[in-house]
Design a protein around this motif. Sequence first.
Motif, PDB file in Angstrom:
ATOM      1  N   ILE A 190       0.810  -1.221   0.000  1.00 29.99           N
ATOM      2  CA  ILE A 190       0.000   0.000   0.000  1.00 29.99           C
ATOM      3  C   ILE A 190       0.846   1.276   0.000  1.00 29.99           C
ATOM      4  N   ARG A 191       2.128   1.186   0.295  1.00 34.51           N
ATOM      5  CA  ARG A 191       3.046   2.322   0.205  1.00 34.51           C
ATOM      6  C   ARG A 191       4.416   1.780  -0.204  1.00 34.51           C
ATOM      7  N   LEU A 192       5.167   2.603  -0.942  1.00 36.90           N
ATOM      8  CA  LEU A 192       6.497   2.202  -1.410  1.00 36.90           C
ATOM      9  C   LEU A 192       7.345   3.468  -1.534  1.00 36.90           C
ATOM     10  N   TRP A 193       8.555   3.444  -0.949  1.00 37.02           N
ATOM     11  CA  TRP A 193       9.419   4.619  -1.049  1.00 37.02           C
ATOM     12  C   TRP A 193      10.880   4.220  -0.902  1.00 37.02           C
ATOM     13  N   ASP A 194      11.756   5.101  -1.399  1.00 39.58           N
ATOM     14  CA  ASP A 194      13.194   4.935  -1.217  1.00 39.58           C
ATOM     15  C   ASP A 194      13.589   5.589   0.096  1.00 39.58           C
ATOM     16  N   ALA A 195      14.299   4.855   0.947  1.00 42.26           N
ATOM     17  CA  ALA A 195      14.866   5.429   2.164  1.00 42.26           C
ATOM     18  C   ALA A 195      16.243   5.957   1.784  1.00 42.26           C
ATOM     19  N   ILE A 196      16.447   7.252   1.972  1.00 46.10           N
ATOM     20  CA  ILE A 196      17.668   7.928   1.534  1.00 46.10           C
ATOM     21  C   ILE A 196      18.427   8.462   2.754  1.00 46.10           C
ATOM     22  N   ASN A 197      19.743   8.285   2.745  1.00 45.34           N
ATOM     23  CA  ASN A 197      20.598   8.872   3.763  1.00 45.34           C
ATOM     24  C   ASN A 197      20.719  10.366   3.434  1.00 45.34           C
ATOM     25  N   LEU A 198      20.214  11.222   4.299  1.00 48.61           N
ATOM     26  CA  LEU A 198      20.193  12.656   4.029  1.00 48.61           C
ATOM     27  C   LEU A 198      21.575  13.300   4.101  1.00 48.61           C
ATOM     28  N   ASN A 199      22.550  12.637   4.717  1.00 43.90           N
ATOM     29  CA  ASN A 199      23.913  13.178   4.792  1.00 43.90           C
ATOM     30  C   ASN A 199      24.652  13.073   3.468  1.00 43.90           C
TER      31      ASN A 199
END
Length: 165
Positions: free
Chosen positions: A64-73
Amino acid sequence: GSIKLLGSGLHITCKLHGHQYVIFWKLCFYRSTYFVYLQNKMAYDMLHEISNQKDSWKVKVRIIRLWDAINLNNNELISLDMILLDEEVSMIHGKVMKHMVNKFRPLIQVGLVYMIANFKVTSAMNFRPVESEKVLNFLHTTKIQEIRGQKNIKIAEQSFTFCTV
């Protein structure tokens, strides 16, 4: 388990080694001989049942949801994350680590229903997008297959949990 006598055979539901099985015995008469046919269809595990006790779970879920987890640094991909929903409206955080994203991303689409098998269940650490304290982690050996053409898929299209601020 349960046993039901149907017009064409016997329907047995039982649990073995943590998996639920549906067994259908059918008695057929052909050329003066009775034959017994055995159909064994493995049912799916519910999300609330899965634990870190083994890796051989098999669930039927909607993404029901899908996203890329990104390292903000450094702007690097950490993982492909998702929220999975089963027919009992249980949700779990799913995760594909970056070294396996190229293998699994083409197989996954939001809104579709999948059978997912052979994954690892771990405890959620810092980030929990759902109430469950468990995370479903894809392994190299994880199998994912879209379930198509089932008119009676009983998994909701969406689910939300509200919290106080």
